[in-house]
Design a protein around this motif. Structure first.
Motif, PDB file in Angstrom:
ATOM      1  N   UNK A 137     -10.009  48.224  50.595  1.00 52.85           N
ATOM      2  CA  UNK A 137     -10.851  48.421  49.405  1.00 52.85           C
ATOM      3  C   UNK A 137     -10.003  48.303  48.141  1.00 52.85           C
ATOM      4  N   UNK A 138      -8.824  48.952  48.162  1.00 56.19           N
ATOM      5  CA  UNK A 138      -7.928  48.874  47.009  1.00 56.19           C
ATOM      6  C   UNK A 138      -7.476  47.433  46.764  1.00 56.19           C
ATOM      7  N   UNK A 139      -7.119  46.718  47.831  1.00 53.74           N
ATOM      8  CA  UNK A 139      -6.732  45.309  47.699  1.00 53.74           C
ATOM      9  C   UNK A 139      -7.848  44.483  47.082  1.00 53.74           C
ATOM     10  N   UNK A 140      -9.070  44.739  47.532  1.00 49.52           N
ATOM     11  CA  UNK A 140     -10.225  43.978  47.048  1.00 49.52           C
ATOM     12  C   UNK A 140     -10.431  44.172  45.555  1.00 49.52           C
ATOM     13  N   UNK A 141     -10.336  45.423  45.089  1.00 48.70           N
ATOM     14  CA  UNK A 141     -10.566  45.686  43.672  1.00 48.70           C
ATOM     15  C   UNK A 141      -9.397  45.205  42.810  1.00 48.70           C
ATOM     16  N   UNK A 142      -8.179  45.272  43.337  1.00 53.23           N
ATOM     17  CA  UNK A 142      -7.034  44.735  42.594  1.00 53.23           C
ATOM     18  C   UNK A 142      -7.193  43.228  42.415  1.00 53.23           C
ATOM     19  N   UNK A 143      -7.550  42.538  43.504  1.00 51.13           N
ATOM     20  CA  UNK A 143      -7.773  41.089  43.433  1.00 51.13           C
ATOM     21  C   UNK A 143      -8.899  40.780  42.444  1.00 51.13           C
ATOM     22  N   UNK A 201     -10.160  42.587  39.882  1.00 54.58           N
ATOM     23  CA  UNK A 201      -9.841  42.889  38.486  1.00 54.58           C
ATOM     24  C   UNK A 201      -8.815  41.920  37.914  1.00 54.58           C
ATOM     25  N   UNK A 202      -7.762  41.640  38.690  1.00 54.20           N
ATOM     26  CA  UNK A 202      -6.734  40.712  38.215  1.00 54.20           C
ATOM     27  C   UNK A 202      -7.285  39.299  38.027  1.00 54.20           C
ATOM     28  N   UNK A 203      -7.994  38.814  39.036  1.00 56.04           N
ATOM     29  CA  UNK A 203      -8.537  37.454  38.949  1.00 56.04           C
ATOM     30  C   UNK A 203      -9.563  37.335  37.824  1.00 56.04           C
ATOM     31  N   UNK A 204     -10.380  38.375  37.626  1.00 53.98           N
ATOM     32  CA  UNK A 204     -11.387  38.346  36.557  1.00 53.98           C
ATOM     33  C   UNK A 204     -10.725  38.339  35.182  1.00 53.98           C
ATOM     34  N   UNK A 205      -9.705  39.182  35.008  1.00 53.93           N
ATOM     35  CA  UNK A 205      -9.015  39.240  33.716  1.00 53.93           C
ATOM     36  C   UNK A 205      -8.317  37.923  33.398  1.00 53.93           C
ATOM     37  N   UNK A 206      -7.570  37.391  34.366  1.00 54.56           N
ATOM     38  CA  UNK A 206      -6.831  36.142  34.131  1.00 54.56           C
ATOM     39  C   UNK A 206      -7.787  34.969  33.933  1.00 54.56           C
ATOM     40  N   UNK A 207      -8.825  34.889  34.772  1.00 58.33           N
ATOM     41  CA  UNK A 207      -9.777  33.779  34.646  1.00 58.33           C
ATOM     42  C   UNK A 207     -10.575  33.874  33.348  1.00 58.33           C
ATOM     43  N   UNK A 208     -10.818  35.096  32.862  1.00 61.01           N
ATOM     44  CA  UNK A 208     -11.530  35.252  31.594  1.00 61.01           C
ATOM     45  C   UNK A 208     -10.680  34.728  30.439  1.00 61.01           C
ATOM     46  N   UNK A 209      -9.389  35.058  30.426  1.00 63.16           N
ATOM     47  CA  UNK A 209      -8.496  34.567  29.366  1.00 63.16           C
ATOM     48  C   UNK A 209      -8.427  33.044  29.395  1.00 63.16           C
ATOM     49  N   UNK A 210      -8.191  32.477  30.585  1.00 67.73           N
ATOM     50  CA  UNK A 210      -8.095  31.010  30.698  1.00 67.73           C
ATOM     51  C   UNK A 210      -9.439  30.358  30.383  1.00 67.73           C
ATOM     52  N   UNK A 211     -10.521  30.944  30.894  1.00 65.84           N
ATOM     53  CA  UNK A 211     -11.844  30.371  30.695  1.00 65.84           C
ATOM     54  C   UNK A 211     -12.285  30.386  29.243  1.00 65.84           C
ATOM     55  N   UNK A 212     -11.957  31.445  28.506  1.00 64.82           N
ATOM     56  CA  UNK A 212     -12.331  31.527  27.090  1.00 64.82           C
ATOM     57  C   UNK A 212     -11.643  30.428  26.296  1.00 64.82           C
ATOM     58  N   UNK A 213     -10.329  30.284  26.477  1.00 61.61           N
ATOM     59  CA  UNK A 213      -9.611  29.230  25.742  1.00 61.61           C
ATOM     60  C   UNK A 213     -10.024  27.837  26.223  1.00 61.61           C
ATOM     61  N   UNK A 214     -10.372  27.726  27.506  1.00 59.44           N
ATOM     62  CA  UNK A 214     -10.876  26.456  28.005  1.00 59.44           C
ATOM     63  C   UNK A 214     -12.207  26.090  27.386  1.00 59.44           C
ATOM     64  N   UNK A 215     -13.103  27.077  27.252  1.00 60.05           N
ATOM     65  CA  UNK A 215     -14.404  26.837  26.632  1.00 60.05           C
ATOM     66  C   UNK A 215     -14.253  26.453  25.164  1.00 60.05           C
ATOM     67  N   UNK A 216     -13.322  27.132  24.468  1.00 54.22           N
ATOM     68  CA  UNK A 216     -13.083  26.797  23.058  1.00 54.22           C
ATOM     69  C   UNK A 216     -12.554  25.377  22.935  1.00 54.22           C
ATOM     70  N   UNK A 217     -11.627  25.005  23.826  1.00 52.78           N
ATOM     71  CA  UNK A 217     -11.073  23.652  23.791  1.00 52.78           C
ATOM     72  C   UNK A 217     -12.145  22.605  24.056  1.00 52.78           C
ATOM     73  N   UNK A 218     -13.005  22.852  25.038  1.00 58.00           N
ATOM     74  CA  UNK A 218     -14.088  21.906  25.351  1.00 58.00           C
ATOM     75  C   UNK A 218     -15.066  21.805  24.184  1.00 58.00           C
ATOM     76  N   UNK A 219     -15.372  22.946  23.575  1.00 55.89           N
ATOM     77  CA  UNK A 219     -16.358  22.966  22.489  1.00 55.89           C
ATOM     78  C   UNK A 219     -15.905  22.144  21.288  1.00 55.89           C
ATOM     79  N   UNK A 220     -14.613  22.174  20.999  1.00 55.97           N
ATOM     80  CA  UNK A 220     -14.117  21.500  19.803  1.00 55.97           C
ATOM     81  C   UNK A 220     -13.591  20.093  20.070  1.00 55.97           C
ATOM     82  N   UNK A 221     -13.833  19.551  21.260  1.00 57.22           N
ATOM     83  CA  UNK A 221     -13.540  18.133  21.502  1.00 57.22           C
ATOM     84  C   UNK A 221     -14.601  17.299  20.794  1.00 57.22           C
TER      85      UNK A 221
END
Length: 268
Positions: free
Chosen positions: A62-68, A70-90
């Motif tokens: 259970x702990x492994x699942x929530x660590x994975x 939370x970490x994946x959501x946080x990292x993917x959110x940071x990358x995804x936000x800047x990716x969306x901004x980059x796509x939007x301004x092309x």
């Protein structure tokens, strides 16, 4: 006639929700059955919930699942936000359309294909299957979800807002941090919670990339269910369902608060 149509639509919605939620409530109901099966309810007990909390291996999973998640959501959110901004301004439509198509293909692709592709990639790259492989795969399939959730908020934002900020002397970094990111905050929260939900729920991709010494809840529940029906699975599933409801309620209140007009917040 409108009244009858309203009644039919309500009956349809009730039937849909009943079909969707009846199996979940059936599972939750028998998690309290002292008889140890889902055939006949013999009496109320907390025994199977106690088994869940006494199972050290399960608690680690259970702990492994929530660590994975939370970490994946946080990292993917940071990358995804800047990716969306980059796509939007092309400015060019063709590269922009190509990137959006590639992003959407990852969302609609079958999980089995994605999982098998990651397994081949990690094997070729020499990455040992376990925590790192699961984390990388969850980040990869969560990024397109975040991009899809953030892009509509960027499209809603008026260009005059950015022009006004630049006319007032704001630098590019200040425009990003003080104008763009606060404006798209509801989309960022939506992307984070969607990525978190997908990570907690994923089975097919995780099944391919887990190693012998690492597992997540979805894979563990699947392996236990193959060995025979145990009401401890019901108890664990009930706890996960309740936690998911809390996440949805939390997201609702965060989204409601962030979308509240500034004037109303000041008066409050």
């Amino acid at each position: 006639m409108r009244k009858n149509s309203w009644k039919l639509s309500n009956l349809y919605l009730i039937a849909v929700f009943a079909i969707l939620y009846a199996p979940i409530f059936y599972l939750m109901f028998y998690s309290f059955n002292s008889g140890g099966s889902m055939r006949e309810f013999e009496g109320f007990t907390w025994e199977f919930y106690g088994e869940v909390f006494q199972d050290t291996r399960l608690l680690i999973i259970v702990l492994n699942t929530f660590i994975i998640a939370l970490l994946s959501s946080a990292i993917s959110t940071i990358i995804g936000v800047f990716g969306a901004i980059a796509i939007h301004y092309i400015r060019s439509n063709r590269p922009k359309g190509t990137l959006l198509t590639l992003n959407n293909v990852l969302i609609v692709s079958p999980d089995v294909i994605i999982g098998a592709s990651f397994l081949i990639l990690f094997t070729i790259a020499g990455i040992q299957l376990g925590f790192v492989s699961v984390l990388l795969s969850h980040i990869a399939f969560s990024i397109p979800i975040v991009v899809i959730m953030v892009l509509p908020k960027l499209q809603e934002m008026s260009g005059t807002l950015l022009d006004a900020a630049r006319d007032l002397g704001a630098s590019s970094w200040e425009v990003l941090t003080r104008v763009i990111l606060p404006y798209i905050k509801p989309g960022i929260f939506a992307g984070f919670f969607m990525a978190l939900t997908y990570s907690l729920d994923d089975f097919a991709v995780t099944f391919f990339v887990t190693g012998n010494g690492f597992s997540t809840l979805s894979v563990e529940i699947y392996s236990r269910a193959r060995q025979g029906v145990s009401l401890s699975i019901n108890a664990l599933s009930t706890l996960i369902f309740l936690f998911t409801i809390l996440l949805v309620i939390g997201y609702y209140f965060i989204n409601r608060r962030s979308s509240r007009p500034a004037g109303r917040e000041e008066r409050a």
